[in-house]
Design a protein around this motif. Structure first.
Motif, PDB file in Angstrom:
ATOM      1  N   ILE A 266       4.456  -2.988  -9.318  1.00 22.75           N
ATOM      2  CA  ILE A 266       3.921  -1.687  -9.061  1.00 22.75           C
ATOM      3  C   ILE A 266       4.354  -0.982 -10.305  1.00 22.75           C
ATOM      4  N   TYR A 267       5.433  -0.947 -10.984  1.00 22.93           N
ATOM      5  CA  TYR A 267       5.932  -0.066 -12.008  1.00 22.93           C
ATOM      6  C   TYR A 267       4.826  -0.272 -13.361  1.00 22.93           C
ATOM      7  N   LYS A 268       4.101  -1.297 -13.391  1.00 19.89           N
ATOM      8  CA  LYS A 268       3.132  -1.697 -14.478  1.00 19.89           C
ATOM      9  C   LYS A 268       1.838  -0.599 -14.246  1.00 19.89           C
ATOM     10  N   VAL A 269       1.557  -0.539 -12.639  1.00 16.15           N
ATOM     11  CA  VAL A 269       0.449   0.421 -12.576  1.00 16.15           C
ATOM     12  C   VAL A 269       0.834   2.053 -13.028  1.00 16.15           C
ATOM     13  N   ILE A 270       2.061   2.336 -12.703  1.00 11.42           N
ATOM     14  CA  ILE A 270       2.438   3.812 -12.937  1.00 11.42           C
ATOM     15  C   ILE A 270       2.468   3.954 -14.740  1.00 11.42           C
ATOM     16  N   GLU A 271       3.226   3.038 -15.423  1.00  7.92           N
ATOM     17  CA  GLU A 271       3.352   2.921 -16.977  1.00  7.92           C
ATOM     18  C   GLU A 271       1.699   3.106 -17.468  1.00  7.92           C
ATOM     19  N   GLU A 272       0.939   2.229 -16.872  1.00  9.73           N
ATOM     20  CA  GLU A 272      -0.391   2.050 -17.346  1.00  9.73           C
ATOM     21  C   GLU A 272      -1.174   3.688 -17.354  1.00  9.73           C
ATOM     22  N   LEU A 273      -1.155   4.324 -16.172  1.00  9.04           N
ATOM     23  CA  LEU A 273      -1.904   5.513 -16.109  1.00  9.04           C
ATOM     24  C   LEU A 273      -0.838   6.526 -16.844  1.00  9.04           C
ATOM     25  N   GLU A 274       0.146   6.523 -16.833  1.00  9.95           N
ATOM     26  CA  GLU A 274       0.778   7.551 -17.880  1.00  9.95           C
ATOM     27  C   GLU A 274       0.408   7.467 -19.293  1.00  9.95           C
ATOM     28  N   ALA A 275       0.433   6.011 -19.659  1.00 12.55           N
ATOM     29  CA  ALA A 275       0.314   5.977 -21.006  1.00 12.55           C
ATOM     30  C   ALA A 275      -1.307   6.008 -21.446  1.00 12.55           C
ATOM     31  N   ALA A 276      -2.273   5.896 -20.229  1.00 11.97           N
ATOM     32  CA  ALA A 276      -3.563   6.316 -20.531  1.00 11.97           C
ATOM     33  C   ALA A 276      -3.867   7.862 -20.848  1.00 11.97           C
TER      34      ALA A 276
ATOM     35  N   VAL B 239       0.819  -1.165  -0.192  1.00 13.11           N
ATOM     36  CA  VAL B 239       0.010   0.124   0.056  1.00 13.11           C
ATOM     37  C   VAL B 239       0.817   1.390   0.169  1.00 13.11           C
ATOM     38  N   GLU B 240       1.973   1.145   0.931  1.00 14.84           N
ATOM     39  CA  GLU B 240       2.550   2.542   1.060  1.00 14.84           C
ATOM     40  C   GLU B 240       3.727   2.780  -0.206  1.00 14.84           C
ATOM     41  N   ALA B 241       4.125   1.575  -0.889  1.00 13.95           N
ATOM     42  CA  ALA B 241       4.899   1.682  -2.189  1.00 13.95           C
ATOM     43  C   ALA B 241       4.116   2.103  -3.269  1.00 13.95           C
ATOM     44  N   LEU B 242       2.883   1.683  -3.325  1.00 12.47           N
ATOM     45  CA  LEU B 242       1.883   2.120  -4.405  1.00 12.47           C
ATOM     46  C   LEU B 242       1.591   3.753  -4.033  1.00 12.47           C
ATOM     47  N   LYS B 243       1.264   4.068  -2.807  1.00  9.77           N
ATOM     48  CA  LYS B 243       0.926   5.483  -2.676  1.00  9.77           C
ATOM     49  C   LYS B 243       2.263   6.199  -2.982  1.00  9.77           C
ATOM     50  N   GLY B 244       3.358   6.023  -2.446  1.00  8.05           N
ATOM     51  CA  GLY B 244       4.608   6.869  -3.088  1.00  8.05           C
ATOM     52  C   GLY B 244       4.776   6.723  -4.456  1.00  8.05           C
ATOM     53  N   SER B 245       4.590   5.704  -5.223  1.00 12.32           N
ATOM     54  CA  SER B 245       5.166   5.640  -6.528  1.00 12.32           C
ATOM     55  C   SER B 245       3.815   6.606  -7.459  1.00 12.32           C
ATOM     56  N   LEU B 246       2.446   6.506  -6.988  1.00 13.40           N
ATOM     57  CA  LEU B 246       1.464   6.982  -7.563  1.00 13.40           C
ATOM     58  C   LEU B 246       1.436   8.576  -7.357  1.00 13.40           C
ATOM     59  N   SER B 247       2.030   8.941  -6.126  1.00 11.30           N
ATOM     60  CA  SER B 247       2.257  10.492  -6.145  1.00 11.30           C
ATOM     61  C   SER B 247       3.407  10.989  -6.960  1.00 11.30           C
ATOM     62  N   LYS B 248       4.233  10.208  -7.340  1.00  7.54           N
ATOM     63  CA  LYS B 248       5.192  11.034  -8.269  1.00  7.54           C
ATOM     64  C   LYS B 248       4.735  11.048  -9.883  1.00  7.54           C
ATOM     65  N   ILE B 249       3.547  10.549 -10.013  1.00 12.33           N
ATOM     66  CA  ILE B 249       3.072  10.649 -11.437  1.00 12.33           C
ATOM     67  C   ILE B 249       2.762  12.090 -11.730  1.00 12.33           C
ATOM     68  N   ASP B 250       3.240  12.547 -12.881  1.00 10.80           N
ATOM     69  CA  ASP B 250       3.299  13.953 -13.364  1.00 10.80           C
ATOM     70  C   ASP B 250       2.390  14.160 -14.903  1.00 10.80           C
ATOM     71  N   ILE B 251       1.115  14.157 -14.520  1.00 15.33           N
ATOM     72  CA  ILE B 251       0.127  14.130 -15.977  1.00 15.33           C
ATOM     73  C   ILE B 251      -0.266  15.622 -15.786  1.00 15.33           C
ATOM     74  N   ALA B 252       0.065  16.502 -17.153  1.00 18.06           N
ATOM     75  CA  ALA B 252      -0.260  17.879 -17.410  1.00 18.06           C
ATOM     76  C   ALA B 252      -1.494  18.244 -16.903  1.00 18.06           C
ATOM     77  N   GLY B 253      -1.959  19.329 -16.218  1.00 23.77           N
ATOM     78  CA  GLY B 253      -3.090  19.717 -16.022  1.00 23.77           C
ATOM     79  C   GLY B 253      -4.043  18.835 -15.036  1.00 23.77           C
ATOM     80  N   VAL B 254      -3.386  17.510 -14.660  1.00 23.45           N
ATOM     81  CA  VAL B 254      -4.506  16.593 -14.190  1.00 23.45           C
ATOM     82  C   VAL B 254      -3.819  16.222 -12.611  1.00 23.45           C
ATOM     83  N   LYS B 255      -4.699  16.446 -11.482  1.00 26.45           N
ATOM     84  CA  LYS B 255      -4.177  15.885 -10.221  1.00 26.45           C
ATOM     85  C   LYS B 255      -4.624  14.581  -9.865  1.00 26.45           C
TER      86      LYS B 255
END
Length: 621
Positions: free
Chosen positions: A506-516, A436-452
């Protein structure tokens, strides 16, 4: 003389009611022409690109070119948002204005949101919802405050239906309490636009501390955006540790006033009636600060809390009046239903003739059973009430159809491009707190322009119906990390239009959201769940190993399918079936409600209660 005065007041009220109804009829007939009026573009609803172009006397190609220059590809049939119409108006050199037109579809929203003159407003009792973990004392707290014994008469002391009650403080001031069977009901009502609560009491047992349902209650209360008061219950029990509760709740940003926060903490015992006066005084103080007021002198409006069909009395609805005064014989619309009120009762089953703001009552006389969360409005014209109810019922059907359009990864890019998405809400469920903590930490670093990116829940354990309800209300995507939903949760997600994404890297979750967000999703390998079976017996064989005696609870289990072993909703093993038998015979598949024995390749640690989930993988673009 007194009788004449009463009759005179009744006649004046009838004349006002008739005048009000005639005004509404006139407003429903009025139409506002959309288009350019003295250099201002006037509109009442969203228009397609083609229609907008026609209204302003431009070519649709000019509008498409404007959006293309901003990196958005559109066609002339696409519906423009209000913001896009405003942008275009400015681009082409004129102002814009939205005219609110009363229609049978929006009348419940429009007329229940009319602002009253300050001099017409009077103080009303605060409306309070009690939430918390099961068995932490919600109903006992309510009982103690109204000196009734509801809990003792309920199955296992658990609240069975939504109830609402008013209690009177020693100062003479009243407080309305809504007692719900769970925070899911609270959020489902909110998702329908029924903000029926002013204050939430979060009840936590001092000997138990924060439990899974306490966490869920906190999520739901925060999403409601209302003041929270914590009642630390059962301080009289051995092992009670109120300080531990305060420190645990700090992790959820609920900081006690004594530690510099803004959350009132009241320690007490619902059973022994300790701390109840202080709790009521705190609620009344919050009410005084927030100045909860309403206009009692107009047609009543409110919300349905609970409704059911009584074989003898017909449709029965518990309602909370929010504005105006409801009276016997009033004709009301309640969502897609209507009727004339034949009888009205309070929480003590006593007949009442009228209900003022913040008053909960049970009403009889509707033509059908309304939904919890439906808005109520008095409309003393039966023909009009019927027409509006029919329009509302159709609107509800359309809303249900639209809710099936899942807010998904595939749609994220479209929403971002159309400027409709400023926030991506995510619910994270994982097998361990570390995950849970690892996912929260990784997701908080995602940077999508104009979207929180907002994580509205992150906790350990299986994906539950409560997660789906919260996701539906908050337009969220549910991410499961090494955990699985069961068949009933998957069905609810499908019905509520909630997307569940399952991963174990975990990194698959990050990649997936950024790609979406960039619109570059790879073809997806989709899992199709074939069935689930529960292990009910274990047999040990010296040559074969552990054999699991199973019962198929959903779908079917094919012999050659991939399987995973779930324990309390968490994946403990993924692999293949080694053998599948019914009695002594080998079988190709086991269907729903059938029984047999199975062994799993390279896995002997099966336990009673484990769920065997069979699935296959398909590639989908």
């Amino acid at each position: 003389m007194a009788k004449q005065n009463v009759n005179k007041k009744q006649n004046i009220a009838k004349q006002k009611a008739k005048q009000h109804t005639n005004q509404i009829k006139q407003q429903l007939k009025e139409e506002v022409a959309t288009g350019l009026v003295d250099g201002v573009f006037v509109f009442t609803e969203a228009l397609s690109v083609g229609d907008f172009a026609t209204k302003i006397g431009k070519n649709a190609a000019d509008i498409l070119k404007f959006f293309f220059s901003q990196g958005t590809i559109m066609n002339q049939n696409m519906i423009l948002s209000e913001e896009q119409m405003g942008e275009l108006a400015i681009e082409f050199g004129f102002d814009f204005k939205k005219e609110e037109v009363l229609t049978k579809e929006n009348i419940l929203d429009q007329l229940t949101q009319v602002e009253d003159k300050p001099e017409d407003l009077k103080e009303r009792p605060p409306i309070v919802t009690i939430m918390g973990h099961v068995d932490h004392g919600k109903t006992t707290l309510l009982d103690s405050m109204r000196n009734a014994d509801v809990a003792a008469g309920e199955a296992g002391g658990i609240t069975q239906a939504i109830g609402a009650y008013q209690v009177t403080h020693s100062s003479g001031k009243k407080i309305t309490f809504i007692d719900t069977p769970g925070h899911e009901a609270f959020t489902e009502m909110r998702s329908r636009g029924a903000n029926a609560t002013d204050i939430v009491i979060l009840i936590v047992a001092a000997d138990d501390g924060v439990m899974p349902q306490t966490e869920e209650a906190i999520d739901h209360a925060k999403m409601a955006g209302v003041p929270i008061v914590v009642f630390v219950n059962k301080i009289d029990k051995p092992g009670a540790d109120p300080e531990k509760v305060k420190s645990e709740l700090m992790r959820y940003n609920l900081v006690a006033e004594e530690f510099g926060g803004d959350i009132p903490f009241i320690e007490g015992s619902a059973k022994q009636k300790i701390g109840l006066d202080k709790l009521q005084e705190t609620l009344l103080l919050i009410a005084e600060i927030n100045e909860y007021k309403a206009n009692p002198n107009k047609f009543a409006s409110g919300v349905v809390l609970e409704a059911h069909l009584d074989k003898a009395k017909g449709p029965v609805a518990s309602v909370l009046i929010q504005q105006g005064t409801l009276e016997i014989k009033d004709t009301v619309i309640a969502g897609g239903t209507f009727g004339s009120i034949k009888n009205m009762e309070n929480e003590h089953n006593k007949k009442v003739l009228k209900a003022e703001p913040s008053k909960p009552v049970v009403i009889y006389g509707l033509n059908e059973v309304p939904n919890a969360g439906d808005k109520i409005l008095v409309m003393n014209d039966e023909k009009m009430a019927r027409q509006i109810a029919e329009a509302q019922a159709e609107k509800q059907k359309q809303a249900e159809r639209q809710s099936k359009q899942i807010f998904s990864l595939d749609s994220i890019k479209k929403y971002i491009d159309e400027g409709e998405l400023k926030n991506i809400n995510i619910i994270v469920k994982a097998d361990t707190q570390g995950s849970v903590e690892a996912l929260k930490g990784s997701l908080s670093k995602i940077d999508i322009a104009g979207v929180k990116l907002s994580i509205i829940r992150a906790s350990v354990g299986a994906i539950t119906n409560s997660d789906i309800t919260l996701a539906g209300a908050g337009s969220a995507i549910v991410y499961g990390f090494n955990v699985r939903p069961d068949a009933s949760v998957r069905k609810k997600a499908e019905e509520d239009g909630v997307e569940i994404r399952l991963h174990n890297i975990i990194y698959k979750v990050i990649e997936e959201l950024e790609a979406a967000a960039k619109g570059m999703l790879d073809p997806e390998v989709v899992e199709v769940i074939l069935g689930q079976a529960e292990i009910r017996n274990l047999f040990r064989h010296t040559a074969i190993g552990v054999i699991g005696g199973f019962h198929v609870t959903d779908g079917l289990i094919p012999r050659n399918a991939k399987i995973r072993v779930l324990r309390d909703g968490v994946v403990v093993y993924t692999g293949e079936i080694s053998s599948l038998k019914h009695l002594k015979d080998d079988i190709k598949e086991a269907k729903i409600d059938s029984e047999g024995g199975l062994t799993i390749k390279n896995f002997n640690d099966i336990k009673e209660g484990d769920i065997i989930e069979a699935y296959k993988e398909e590639t989908k673009k």
